[in-house]
Design a protein around this motif. Structure first.
Motif, PDB file in Angstrom:
ATOM      1  N   GLY A  92      53.295  39.375  42.787  1.00  0.00           N
ATOM      2  CA  GLY A  92      53.084  38.536  41.616  1.00  0.00           C
ATOM      3  C   GLY A  92      51.625  38.501  41.224  1.00  0.00           C
ATOM      4  O   GLY A  92      51.303  38.588  40.053  1.00  0.00           O
ATOM      5  N   SER A  93      50.756  38.426  42.212  1.00  0.00           N
ATOM      6  CA  SER A  93      49.345  38.301  41.892  1.00  0.00           C
ATOM      7  C   SER A  93      48.780  39.604  41.291  1.00  0.00           C
ATOM      8  O   SER A  93      48.004  39.566  40.336  1.00  0.00           O
ATOM      9  CB  SER A  93      48.624  37.830  43.157  1.00  0.00           C
ATOM     10  OG  SER A  93      47.512  38.565  43.394  1.00  0.00           O
ATOM     11  N   ALA A  94      49.204  40.760  41.805  1.00  0.00           N
ATOM     12  CA  ALA A  94      48.733  42.037  41.229  1.00  0.00           C
ATOM     13  C   ALA A  94      49.288  42.217  39.817  1.00  0.00           C
ATOM     14  O   ALA A  94      48.585  42.655  38.900  1.00  0.00           O
ATOM     15  CB  ALA A  94      49.172  43.200  42.123  1.00  0.00           C
ATOM     16  N   GLU A  95      50.543  41.856  39.666  1.00  0.00           N
ATOM     17  CA  GLU A  95      51.192  41.999  38.355  1.00  0.00           C
ATOM     18  C   GLU A  95      50.566  41.028  37.348  1.00  0.00           C
ATOM     19  O   GLU A  95      50.348  41.381  36.189  1.00  0.00           O
ATOM     20  CB  GLU A  95      52.697  41.745  38.517  1.00  0.00           C
ATOM     21  CG  GLU A  95      53.528  41.917  37.255  1.00  0.00           C
ATOM     22  CD  GLU A  95      53.421  43.304  36.633  1.00  0.00           C
ATOM     23  OE1 GLU A  95      53.015  44.269  37.307  1.00  0.00           O
ATOM     24  OE2 GLU A  95      53.729  43.408  35.416  1.00  0.00           O
ATOM     25  N   ILE A 129      47.194  40.043  32.628  1.00  0.00           N
ATOM     26  CA  ILE A 129      46.016  39.376  32.050  1.00  0.00           C
ATOM     27  C   ILE A 129      45.070  40.429  31.478  1.00  0.00           C
ATOM     28  O   ILE A 129      44.584  40.311  30.347  1.00  0.00           O
ATOM     29  CB  ILE A 129      45.323  38.485  33.108  1.00  0.00           C
ATOM     30  CG1 ILE A 129      46.196  37.256  33.402  1.00  0.00           C
ATOM     31  CG2 ILE A 129      43.931  38.062  32.661  1.00  0.00           C
ATOM     32  CD1 ILE A 129      45.704  36.373  34.540  1.00  0.00           C
ATOM     33  N   ASP A 130      44.831  41.493  32.238  1.00  0.00           N
ATOM     34  CA  ASP A 130      43.919  42.541  31.745  1.00  0.00           C
ATOM     35  C   ASP A 130      44.455  43.189  30.471  1.00  0.00           C
ATOM     36  O   ASP A 130      43.704  43.460  29.528  1.00  0.00           O
ATOM     37  CB  ASP A 130      43.711  43.606  32.832  1.00  0.00           C
ATOM     38  CG  ASP A 130      42.832  43.072  33.962  1.00  0.00           C
ATOM     39  OD1 ASP A 130      42.105  42.088  33.734  1.00  0.00           O
ATOM     40  OD2 ASP A 130      42.892  43.646  35.072  1.00  0.00           O
ATOM     41  N   ASP A 142      52.610  37.600  26.065  1.00  0.00           N
ATOM     42  CA  ASP A 142      51.789  38.521  26.857  1.00  0.00           C
ATOM     43  C   ASP A 142      52.410  38.739  28.236  1.00  0.00           C
ATOM     44  O   ASP A 142      51.696  39.121  29.185  1.00  0.00           O
ATOM     45  CB  ASP A 142      50.360  37.980  26.984  1.00  0.00           C
ATOM     46  CG  ASP A 142      49.566  38.201  25.700  1.00  0.00           C
ATOM     47  OD1 ASP A 142      49.515  39.360  25.241  1.00  0.00           O
ATOM     48  OD2 ASP A 142      49.031  37.234  25.142  1.00  0.00           O
ATOM     49  N   GLY A 143      53.677  38.452  28.359  1.00  0.00           N
ATOM     50  CA  GLY A 143      54.370  38.670  29.630  1.00  0.00           C
ATOM     51  C   GLY A 143      53.922  37.708  30.719  1.00  0.00           C
ATOM     52  O   GLY A 143      54.066  37.997  31.906  1.00  0.00           O
ATOM     53  N   VAL A 159      42.263  35.816  40.602  1.00  0.00           N
ATOM     54  CA  VAL A 159      42.254  36.857  39.556  1.00  0.00           C
ATOM     55  C   VAL A 159      41.153  36.539  38.536  1.00  0.00           C
ATOM     56  O   VAL A 159      40.378  37.420  38.142  1.00  0.00           O
ATOM     57  CB  VAL A 159      43.643  36.926  38.851  1.00  0.00           C
ATOM     58  CG1 VAL A 159      43.573  37.783  37.600  1.00  0.00           C
ATOM     59  CG2 VAL A 159      44.703  37.450  39.815  1.00  0.00           C
ATOM     60  N   LEU A 160      41.062  35.290  38.146  1.00  0.00           N
ATOM     61  CA  LEU A 160      40.071  34.926  37.119  1.00  0.00           C
ATOM     62  C   LEU A 160      38.653  34.972  37.683  1.00  0.00           C
ATOM     63  O   LEU A 160      37.728  35.473  37.045  1.00  0.00           O
ATOM     64  CB  LEU A 160      40.385  33.541  36.543  1.00  0.00           C
ATOM     65  CG  LEU A 160      41.708  33.452  35.770  1.00  0.00           C
ATOM     66  CD1 LEU A 160      41.964  32.025  35.295  1.00  0.00           C
ATOM     67  CD2 LEU A 160      41.724  34.399  34.578  1.00  0.00           C
TER      68      LEU A 160
END
Ligand SMILES: C[S@@+](CC[C@H](N)C(=O)[O-])C[C@H]1O[C@@H](n2cnc3c(N)ncnc32)[C@H](O)[C@@H]1O
Length: 343
Positions: A19-22, A27-28, A54-55, A87-88
């Protein structure tokens, strides 16, 4: 064989890791899609991630100059908040931002607990260093004061960017009425566009003060303009009694709001017809009216019908349905807007 609980845990952490990679990838992608928007709209305030469009269901990220405001709609956002924060944080330097404030959205804001309320007013950000209480952002030649820790909302609704520009284009020599003005986004637009007088109405004195501050931030004089701390319906009755008339009326109300005195609720879907009738009584012949809403259940047709019925026997024609700006692409239901001319 692995015990059942252990297997569940392993599966959960796999899902969390994936989930975190996706999440990072989505986001990117969303941020890259907005590259160039800041130049084309001459702004440093952009919605970087817009929810399911944006999914990233339940996640909204807005950039206000060098500050992020991250909205998490808890009923729909399922990734762990720590993963999102990481991530941020990893992107802070590349994006050139210095702080991120978290807004946790619960379904019924009136029942948000005290800790949520405190979080939204805490100068200490979720990531980075605390920033000044108000920062100035640019938008199409206008300036607005944005307060990243003033509560749920920070002072400007980005989905209205192009509609503010529209009002600015229309305001020259027109007496403008801005109902539900909040911090005065449309007031500033109309004043910059050359309106000789903008009347702004809101229940909140604090928001009216913010509206004045926004005029000053644009080098505009406050004196030609009027500010009423009033319930909109009360204002409309008084304006009719006093024979006040306007050439352009902006109506951008909340979907739902509670009023303390007198104790009652405003619900756009229920109050639309009354609002239309009251506004049209003080609109000059050949006047313009812009009505917007964030009520997802509302259709353009229903708004137009309400004004057409209220206007009869005057003719009411649709000039335009001003669309959402590109950072809201893929979610046309999010906010609707109708520009009408009433003969
Ligand atoms: C969603 S904001 C409006 C956004 C605003 N039109 C803009 O351009 O940014 C809702 C505003 O309506 C005000 N409000 C809610 N109910 C009201 C009422 N009955 N009369 C006047 N203002 C009201 C609130 O204080 C708040 O500032």
């Amino acid at each position: 064989m692995r015990p059942r609980a252990g297997r569940r845990q392993a599966r959960a952490s796999r899902i969390a890791a994936l989930g975190s990679a996706e999440l990072a990838r989505r986001i990117d992608t969303a941020v890259n899609r907005r590259a160039g928007l800041t130049d084309s709209a001459a702004t440093d305030a952009v919605r970087l991630v817009h929810d399911a469009a944006d999914g990233a269901a339940g996640l909204v990220i807005e950039r206000w100059r060098d500050v992020l405001v991250v909205q998490v709609h808890e009923d729909r956002f399922s990734s762990p908040l720590d993963a999102l924060r990481e991530v941020l944080r990893e992107r802070f330097d590349a994006w050139n931002v210095r702080a991120a404030y978290l807004k946790r959205f619960v379904r019924d804001r009136a029942h948000a607990d005290a800790s949520t309320e405190r979080l939204h007013r805490d100068p200490q950000p979720w990531i980075g260093e605390s920033v000044e209480p108000a920062i100035t952002i640019r938008e199409c030649g206008a300036r607005f004061l944005v307060r990243p820790y003033d509560g749920f909302s920070v002072g400007l609704f980005l989905e209205q960017r192009d509609r503010r520009r529209r009002v600015r284009e229309l305001a020259c020599d027109r007496r403008v009425l801005n109902l539900f003005c909040y911090s005065g986004g449309f007031t500033v637009a109309a004043a910059l566009g050359g309106s000789p007088g903008v009347t702004s109405v809101d229940l909140s004195r604090r928001y009216l003060a913010w509206c004045r501050e926004n005029l000053v931030a644009n080098g505009l004089a406050v004196e030609p303009h009027r500010f009423y701390a009033s319930d909109v319906f009360e204002f409309l009755r008084r304006a009719e009694r006093q024979s006040l008339r306007f050439d352009l009326i902006v109506i951008d109300p909340p979907t739902f709001a509670r009023m303390r005195r007198p104790k009652r609720v405003f619900r756009f879907a229920d109050d639309l017809e009354r609002l239309a009738a009251g506004a049209l009584r003080i609109l000059e012949p050949d006047g313009l009216l812009l009505c917007s809403t964030n009520d997802r259940t509302m259709t353009h047709e229903r708004i137009e019908r309400a004004f057409r019925d209220a206007a009869a026997p005057r003719r009411c024609e649709v000039v335009d349905r001003p669309p959402l700006p590109p950072d809201f692409a893929g979610d046309p239901d999010y906010s609707k807007s109708v520009l009408l001319r009433v003969k």
